[in-house]
Design a protein around this motif. Structure first.
Motif, short mmCIF file in Angstrom:
data_model
loop_
_atom_site.label_atom_id
_atom_site.label_comp_id
_atom_site.label_asym_id
_atom_site.label_seq_id
_atom_site.Cartn_x
_atom_site.Cartn_y
_atom_site.Cartn_z
N UNK A 57 0.83 -1.21 0.00
CA UNK A 57 0.00 0.00 0.00
C UNK A 57 0.87 1.26 0.00
N UNK A 58 1.92 1.25 0.81
CA UNK A 58 2.81 2.41 0.90
C UNK A 58 3.55 2.66 -0.42
N UNK A 59 4.13 1.61 -0.99
CA UNK A 59 4.85 1.77 -2.25
C UNK A 59 3.92 2.19 -3.39
N UNK A 62 3.45 5.88 -2.94
CA UNK A 62 4.68 6.61 -3.32
C UNK A 62 4.83 6.66 -4.83
N UNK A 63 4.58 5.54 -5.49
CA UNK A 63 4.79 5.45 -6.93
C UNK A 63 3.61 5.97 -7.75
N UNK A 64 2.48 6.21 -7.08
CA UNK A 64 1.31 6.72 -7.78
C UNK A 64 0.64 5.70 -8.68
N UNK A 65 0.62 4.44 -8.24
CA UNK A 65 -0.01 3.38 -9.02
C UNK A 65 -1.00 2.64 -8.12
N UNK A 66 -1.97 1.93 -8.72
CA UNK A 66 -2.88 1.11 -7.92
C UNK A 66 -2.12 -0.03 -7.22
N UNK A 67 -2.60 -0.44 -6.06
CA UNK A 67 -1.97 -1.54 -5.32
C UNK A 67 -1.88 -2.81 -6.15
N UNK A 68 -2.82 -2.98 -7.08
CA UNK A 68 -2.83 -4.19 -7.91
C UNK A 68 -1.61 -4.28 -8.82
N UNK A 87 3.93 -1.88 -15.42
CA UNK A 87 3.69 -0.71 -16.28
C UNK A 87 4.42 0.55 -15.82
N UNK A 88 5.60 0.39 -15.23
CA UNK A 88 6.42 1.54 -14.86
C UNK A 88 7.89 1.18 -15.08
N UNK A 89 8.61 2.03 -15.82
CA UNK A 89 10.02 1.74 -16.05
C UNK A 89 10.84 2.10 -14.81
N UNK A 90 12.04 1.57 -14.75
CA UNK A 90 12.90 1.73 -13.59
C UNK A 90 13.22 3.20 -13.33
N UNK A 91 13.48 3.95 -14.37
CA UNK A 91 13.86 5.36 -14.19
C UNK A 91 12.74 6.15 -13.51
N UNK A 92 11.51 5.93 -13.94
CA UNK A 92 10.36 6.61 -13.33
C UNK A 92 10.21 6.19 -11.88
N UNK A 93 10.30 4.88 -11.62
CA UNK A 93 10.18 4.39 -10.24
C UNK A 93 11.28 4.99 -9.37
N UNK A 94 12.51 5.02 -9.88
CA UNK A 94 13.64 5.56 -9.14
C UNK A 94 13.41 7.03 -8.80
N UNK A 96 10.60 8.69 -8.52
CA UNK A 96 9.51 8.86 -7.54
C UNK A 96 9.97 8.46 -6.14
N UNK A 97 10.79 7.42 -6.07
CA UNK A 97 11.28 6.97 -4.76
C UNK A 97 12.25 8.00 -4.18
#
Length: 102
Positions: A57-59, A62-68, A87-94, A96-97
């Motif tokens: 739920x927390x991640x 943070x990442x702005x995606x559904x828990x699913x 559906x999120x590339x590493x650079x975007x995830x990085x 946002x984190x």
């Protein structure tokens, strides 16, 4: 033997290496280790199912995606986990984190 996970692009998303510390005062991303592992404190008790649900739920928040779209693919019962983000590339995830670190 400790597992080493790194951020990587997958076919359908990205994978994040996470080290979880339960029973924290609040949910927060603490730091990123030299090997790319993300250190996360979770307020839930140390019970695996509760900690895992809170982590997902927390991640997702943070990442702005559904828990699913967030799934633990390895390490469900340990502190070191491999998280899949669909559906999120590493650079975007990085990005946002890093933006969410205290």
């Amino acid at each position: 033997m400790a597992r080493k996970f790194n951020l990587s692009d997958g076919k359908r998303g990205s994978a994040l290496a996470v080290r979880v510390t339960p029973r924290a005062s609040q949910n927060q991303i603490v730091s990123m280790m030299n090997d790319g592992t993300i250190k996360v404190h979770i307020a839930a008790d140390a019970e695996d199912a509760q900690t895992n649900a809170e982590l997902i739920a927390f991640l997702a928040d943070v990442l702005g995606v559904p828990k699913s779209r967030v799934e633990i693919v390895a390490g469900e019962t340990g502190r070191d986990k491999l998280i899949s983000v669909l559906d999120m590339d590493v650079e975007t995830a990085h990005q946002r984190i890093v933006a969410h670190m205290d």
